[in-house]
Write a protein that holds these residues in place. Structure first.
Motif, PDB file in Angstrom:
ATOM      1  N   CYS A  92      -7.279   0.939  -9.908  1.00  0.00           N
ATOM      2  CA  CYS A  92      -8.201   2.013  -9.498  1.00  0.00           C
ATOM      3  C   CYS A  92      -7.431   3.290  -9.170  1.00  0.00           C
ATOM      4  O   CYS A  92      -7.824   4.388  -9.577  1.00  0.00           O
ATOM      5  CB  CYS A  92      -8.990   1.574  -8.267  1.00  0.00           C
ATOM      6  SG  CYS A  92     -10.258   0.366  -8.633  1.00  0.00           S
ATOM      7  N   LEU A  93      -6.341   3.137  -8.423  1.00  0.00           N
ATOM      8  CA  LEU A  93      -5.567   4.316  -8.031  1.00  0.00           C
ATOM      9  C   LEU A  93      -4.921   4.993  -9.238  1.00  0.00           C
ATOM     10  O   LEU A  93      -4.723   6.205  -9.253  1.00  0.00           O
ATOM     11  CB  LEU A  93      -4.490   3.914  -7.019  1.00  0.00           C
ATOM     12  CG  LEU A  93      -4.950   3.793  -5.564  1.00  0.00           C
ATOM     13  CD1 LEU A  93      -3.885   3.074  -4.742  1.00  0.00           C
ATOM     14  CD2 LEU A  93      -5.221   5.161  -4.965  1.00  0.00           C
ATOM     15  N   LEU A 146      -6.147   5.147 -12.239  1.00  0.00           N
ATOM     16  CA  LEU A 146      -7.108   5.665 -13.213  1.00  0.00           C
ATOM     17  C   LEU A 146      -7.266   7.201 -13.182  1.00  0.00           C
ATOM     18  O   LEU A 146      -7.173   7.844 -14.246  1.00  0.00           O
ATOM     19  CB  LEU A 146      -8.461   4.971 -13.005  1.00  0.00           C
ATOM     20  CG  LEU A 146      -9.379   4.933 -14.221  1.00  0.00           C
ATOM     21  CD1 LEU A 146      -8.681   4.358 -15.432  1.00  0.00           C
ATOM     22  CD2 LEU A 146     -10.641   4.145 -13.903  1.00  0.00           C
ATOM     23  N   PRO A 147      -7.510   7.824 -12.028  1.00  0.00           N
ATOM     24  CA  PRO A 147      -7.654   9.304 -12.049  1.00  0.00           C
ATOM     25  C   PRO A 147      -6.413  10.048 -12.571  1.00  0.00           C
ATOM     26  O   PRO A 147      -6.563  10.949 -13.407  1.00  0.00           O
ATOM     27  CB  PRO A 147      -7.959   9.651 -10.588  1.00  0.00           C
ATOM     28  CG  PRO A 147      -8.553   8.412 -10.018  1.00  0.00           C
ATOM     29  CD  PRO A 147      -7.838   7.284 -10.687  1.00  0.00           C
ATOM     30  N   PRO A 148      -5.178   9.689 -12.134  1.00  0.00           N
ATOM     31  CA  PRO A 148      -4.020  10.386 -12.732  1.00  0.00           C
ATOM     32  C   PRO A 148      -3.896  10.149 -14.233  1.00  0.00           C
ATOM     33  O   PRO A 148      -3.536  11.069 -14.987  1.00  0.00           O
ATOM     34  CB  PRO A 148      -2.817   9.781 -11.999  1.00  0.00           C
ATOM     35  CG  PRO A 148      -3.363   9.231 -10.741  1.00  0.00           C
ATOM     36  CD  PRO A 148      -4.748   8.790 -11.045  1.00  0.00           C
ATOM     37  N   ILE A 161       1.141  12.231 -10.305  1.00  0.00           N
ATOM     38  CA  ILE A 161       0.533  13.565 -10.523  1.00  0.00           C
ATOM     39  C   ILE A 161       1.548  14.687 -10.315  1.00  0.00           C
ATOM     40  O   ILE A 161       1.189  15.855 -10.307  1.00  0.00           O
ATOM     41  CB  ILE A 161      -0.693  13.792  -9.609  1.00  0.00           C
ATOM     42  CG1 ILE A 161      -0.306  13.657  -8.145  1.00  0.00           C
ATOM     43  CG2 ILE A 161      -1.825  12.858  -9.966  1.00  0.00           C
ATOM     44  CD1 ILE A 161      -1.379  14.172  -7.218  1.00  0.00           C
ATOM     45  N   GLY A 203     -12.170   9.725 -12.382  1.00  0.00           N
ATOM     46  CA  GLY A 203     -11.474   9.664 -13.666  1.00  0.00           C
ATOM     47  C   GLY A 203     -12.252  10.391 -14.753  1.00  0.00           C
ATOM     48  O   GLY A 203     -11.700  11.203 -15.503  1.00  0.00           O
ATOM     49  N   PHE A 244       1.134   6.784  -6.728  1.00  0.00           N
ATOM     50  CA  PHE A 244       0.042   7.739  -6.946  1.00  0.00           C
ATOM     51  C   PHE A 244       0.566   9.177  -6.896  1.00  0.00           C
ATOM     52  O   PHE A 244       0.264   9.992  -7.778  1.00  0.00           O
ATOM     53  CB  PHE A 244      -1.044   7.526  -5.896  1.00  0.00           C
ATOM     54  CG  PHE A 244      -2.201   8.463  -6.036  1.00  0.00           C
ATOM     55  CD1 PHE A 244      -3.218   8.196  -6.948  1.00  0.00           C
ATOM     56  CD2 PHE A 244      -2.275   9.622  -5.295  1.00  0.00           C
ATOM     57  CE1 PHE A 244      -4.281   9.073  -7.103  1.00  0.00           C
ATOM     58  CE2 PHE A 244      -3.332  10.501  -5.445  1.00  0.00           C
ATOM     59  CZ  PHE A 244      -4.338  10.223  -6.342  1.00  0.00           C
ATOM     60  N   LEU A 245       1.356   9.461  -5.872  1.00  0.00           N
ATOM     61  CA  LEU A 245       1.881  10.833  -5.743  1.00  0.00           C
ATOM     62  C   LEU A 245       2.823  11.177  -6.889  1.00  0.00           C
ATOM     63  O   LEU A 245       2.788  12.288  -7.424  1.00  0.00           O
ATOM     64  CB  LEU A 245       2.590  10.992  -4.401  1.00  0.00           C
ATOM     65  CG  LEU A 245       1.661  11.023  -3.181  1.00  0.00           C
ATOM     66  CD1 LEU A 245       2.471  11.072  -1.892  1.00  0.00           C
ATOM     67  CD2 LEU A 245       0.723  12.229  -3.247  1.00  0.00           C
ATOM     68  N   MET A 293      -9.553   6.508  -1.827  1.00  0.00           N
ATOM     69  CA  MET A 293      -9.308   5.122  -2.278  1.00  0.00           C
ATOM     70  C   MET A 293      -8.320   4.414  -1.365  1.00  0.00           C
ATOM     71  O   MET A 293      -8.478   3.235  -1.060  1.00  0.00           O
ATOM     72  CB  MET A 293      -8.803   5.135  -3.725  1.00  0.00           C
ATOM     73  CG  MET A 293      -9.924   5.253  -4.730  1.00  0.00           C
ATOM     74  SD  MET A 293      -9.383   4.970  -6.405  1.00  0.00           S
ATOM     75  CE  MET A 293      -8.823   6.570  -6.868  1.00  0.00           C
ATOM     76  N   ASP A 350       0.829  -1.208   0.000  1.00  0.00           N
ATOM     77  CA  ASP A 350       0.000   0.000   0.000  1.00  0.00           C
ATOM     78  C   ASP A 350       0.862   1.256   0.000  1.00  0.00           C
ATOM     79  O   ASP A 350       0.520   2.253  -0.646  1.00  0.00           O
ATOM     80  CB  ASP A 350      -0.923   0.004   1.218  1.00  0.00           C
ATOM     81  CG  ASP A 350      -1.978  -1.092   1.125  1.00  0.00           C
ATOM     82  OD1 ASP A 350      -2.176  -1.606   0.009  1.00  0.00           O
ATOM     83  OD2 ASP A 350      -2.572  -1.441   2.162  1.00  0.00           O
ATOM     84  N   ALA A 402     -12.823   5.598  -8.517  1.00  0.00           N
ATOM     85  CA  ALA A 402     -11.874   5.747  -9.632  1.00  0.00           C
ATOM     86  C   ALA A 402     -12.594   6.126 -10.914  1.00  0.00           C
ATOM     87  O   ALA A 402     -12.154   7.031 -11.641  1.00  0.00           O
ATOM     88  CB  ALA A 402     -11.100   4.438  -9.829  1.00  0.00           C
ATOM     89  N   ALA A 426       0.815   4.140  -2.818  1.00  0.00           N
ATOM     90  CA  ALA A 426       0.631   5.560  -2.465  1.00  0.00           C
ATOM     91  C   ALA A 426       1.756   6.400  -3.066  1.00  0.00           C
ATOM     92  O   ALA A 426       1.514   7.512  -3.575  1.00  0.00           O
ATOM     93  CB  ALA A 426       0.602   5.717  -0.949  1.00  0.00           C
TER      94      ALA A 426
END
Lengths: 216, 325
Positions: free
Chosen positions: A74-75, A77-79, A22, B162, A18-19, B144, A11, B158, A15
């Motif tokens: 999932c993590l 996907l947004p970036p 972006i 997204g 993820f950082l 998340m 995890d 997500a 993390a």
């Protein structure tokens, strides 16, 4: 000294990825006078994920490999969507970007599945470690060396070796460069997916061969 | 021979392109919201209303047609097709013909050497992510990680974050930085004000170019005479006649200049630093590099003295034949 709980290190790695993913758009937003990326921001968002998510682990997650792999997906996907959105605003071809980003996300999930499932048996762990070394840092280092010290004397040689696309880092780096999304290269895309699937299948087969007593 | 031809060809290639601003006479009767003049693959002019029911007017409006032979070749071109919007309106519109007065032809006659100068490059800052989408990504990532044991929650977060992020980020626009250069020649009758920008430019009254040549253009025109020229992924250049600024070696009778460079006829560059109003041109800027901006100093004719400058407002000046001695 107590060892960390299974999944804690994983995890923390996710993390960090993820950082890192972006960092470039964040830097460009905070420093308007600085331009950090001339190529694809979607590729830059995926690069830390492809480098960190498939890292060989030691502990087998009792919840199964799918949980960790899907969490990574999932993590990421947004970036990835953030980078793709900026790429589109900069004039990237939506079809090329869409197909390439979707394939890259799939490569990430498959590599993560293989990494999460690898610690199930010593055999699968060893096989994954070897494949990971060959297809990720090994191939990248070889490509870097070949580019750094030109293997051919002729300046007319293109120097582009398509099979290096099996390394997701190199593949991601290729389409992340300026003009890297000018055309859809289905061959390289298929090679990246095949490389990830090969690792996944090997790990899966070797993991199944273990008896329940040998499970860590 | 090649050594002589190469710079000449380079100059010709870098020089200004064809004009895409020609005028037609239009007659409108009745009420409608908008008039469109369709020029086929060359583009379209949209005349924005609304126009009242008592409307009965004749006006000269710009169209973005290509005319390789200039004003003389207009008569051989088909007139744009006019239609009113909405299609159900009772207004009638008619293109009467090419306008008698074509400002581009007049400008070409008076300032042909200035129009042949190379255009400045259009600059723009690429689109970048803004704080709303970055905050959304960070918040979604935090949630998340907090709910990492509940995969369905993570998946929903997500997908939602997204999609929203993608839509927000793709709506960001590149920030255009229009460049304006005032060109003139010592002893000339007029100067040429050239504005360059990417994708969108305030419509000039005399001359309009687009690079790459041949791209479709959209002209937005209002009844007050102002408008916009738009082209997707194109560099637009507008040229208009202007008064020559009162600059002489002994006196700056115009506006203050932040930086000035001169080139002698023998090709030696000198940086003069700022040039205040009502003051003589400085001899040499202390610590100045002597190098003017490359795009401004490129493709200048050899053997002639030159003055380059930048105003306090960020506009550029380029004068051929300026004597500094």
């Amino acid at each position: 000294m107590p060892s960390p709980r299974p999944g804690t290190v994983r995890d923390a790695t996710l993390a960090a990825a993820f950082l890192l993913s972006i960092l470039v758009p964040l830097g460009e937003a905070l420093l308007p006078s600085v331009s950090l990326a001339r190529g694809s921001l979607a590729a830059l968002a995926l690069l830390p994920w492809l480098a960190l998510a498939p890292l060989p682990g030691v502990w087998h997650d009792p919840a199964g490999p799918a949980r960790g792999a899907l969490l990574a997906g999932c993590l990421a996907l947004p970036p990835l969507c953030l980078g793709a959105g900026v790429d589109l605003a900069r004039g990237a071809d939506a079809r090329v970007l869409g197909v390439t980003s979707a394939a890259a996300w799939l490569v990430l999930v498959v590599w993560s599945l293989a990494a999460e499932g690898a610690p199930r048996t010593p055999e699968s762990r060893s096989a994954f470690a070897v494949l990971w070394f060959l297809l990720l840092p090994g191939a990248s280092a070889l490509r870097f060396a070949l580019a750094w010290v030109p293997a051919r004397a002729s300046s007319a040689a293109s120097g582009r070796a398509p099979f290096f696309a099996a390394d997701p880092l190199l593949w991601c780096h290729r389409w992340g460069r300026p003009e890297g999304l000018a055309a859809l290269d289905l061959g390289e895309l298929a090679l990246a997916l095949c490389g990830a699937l090969l690792v996944f299948v090997v790990v899966r087969v070797l993991g199944r061969q273990a008896s329940p007593e040998r499970d860590p | 021979m090649i050594a002589i031809l190469a710079p000449v060809l380079l100059l010709l290639c870098a020089a200004g392109g064809e004009n895409r601003l020609w005028f037609v006479d239009l007659e409108l009767r009745g009420a409608c919201d908008e008039i469109q003049l369709d020029c086929g693959s060359d583009g379209v002019t949209r005349i924005l209303g609304p126009f009242a029911s008592a409307e009965d007017r004749r006006s000269s409006v710009p169209v973005p047609v290509r005319s390789p032979l200039g004003a003389e070749g207009l008569d051989s071109l088909p007139l744009p097709r006019a239609r009113v919007l909405p299609a159900t309106s009772l207004a009638t519109v008619r293109v009467l013909g090419w306008s008698q007065e074509q400002p581009a032809a007049e400008l070409e006659r008076r300032a042909a050497p200035l129009l042949g100068r190379p255009r400045p490059p259009a600059a723009s800052d690429p689109a970048r992510a803004a704080l709303p989408e970055l905050a959304l990504v960070l918040i979604a990532g935090g949630f998340m990680l907090r709910f990492r044991r509940r995969l369905w929650v993570c998946l929903a977060l997500a997908l939602g974050a997204g999609f929203a992020t993608l839509e927000l980020a793709r709506s960001r626009q590149a920030e255009a930085r229009p460049v304006r250069v005032l060109e003139w020649e010592t002893g000339g009758a007029l100067a040429l004000s050239v504005r360059v920008a990417r994708d969108e430019l305030a419509l000039p009254s005399e001359w309009l170019e687009i690079a790459p040549e041949g791209r479709a253009l959209e002209l937005l025109w209002t009844s007050t005479g102002s408008g916009l020229a738009r082209a997707r992924h194109g560099s637009l250049a507008a040229a208009e006649s202007a008064a020559i600024p009162p600059l002489a070696r002994g006196d700056n009778g115009g506006e203050p200049l932040d930086a000035v460079w001169t080139r002698s006829a023998s090709g030696e560059w000198t940086a003069h630093g700022p040039w205040p109003v009502n003051a003589p041109l400085g001899l040499r800027a202390p610590g100045g590099s002597g190098d003017p901006p490359g795009w401004l100093a490129s493709a200048l004719p050899p053997g002639r003295s030159v003055l380059l400058g930048r105003t306090a407002g960020g506009e550029w000046l380029r004068c051929l034949g300026f004597e500094r001695e």
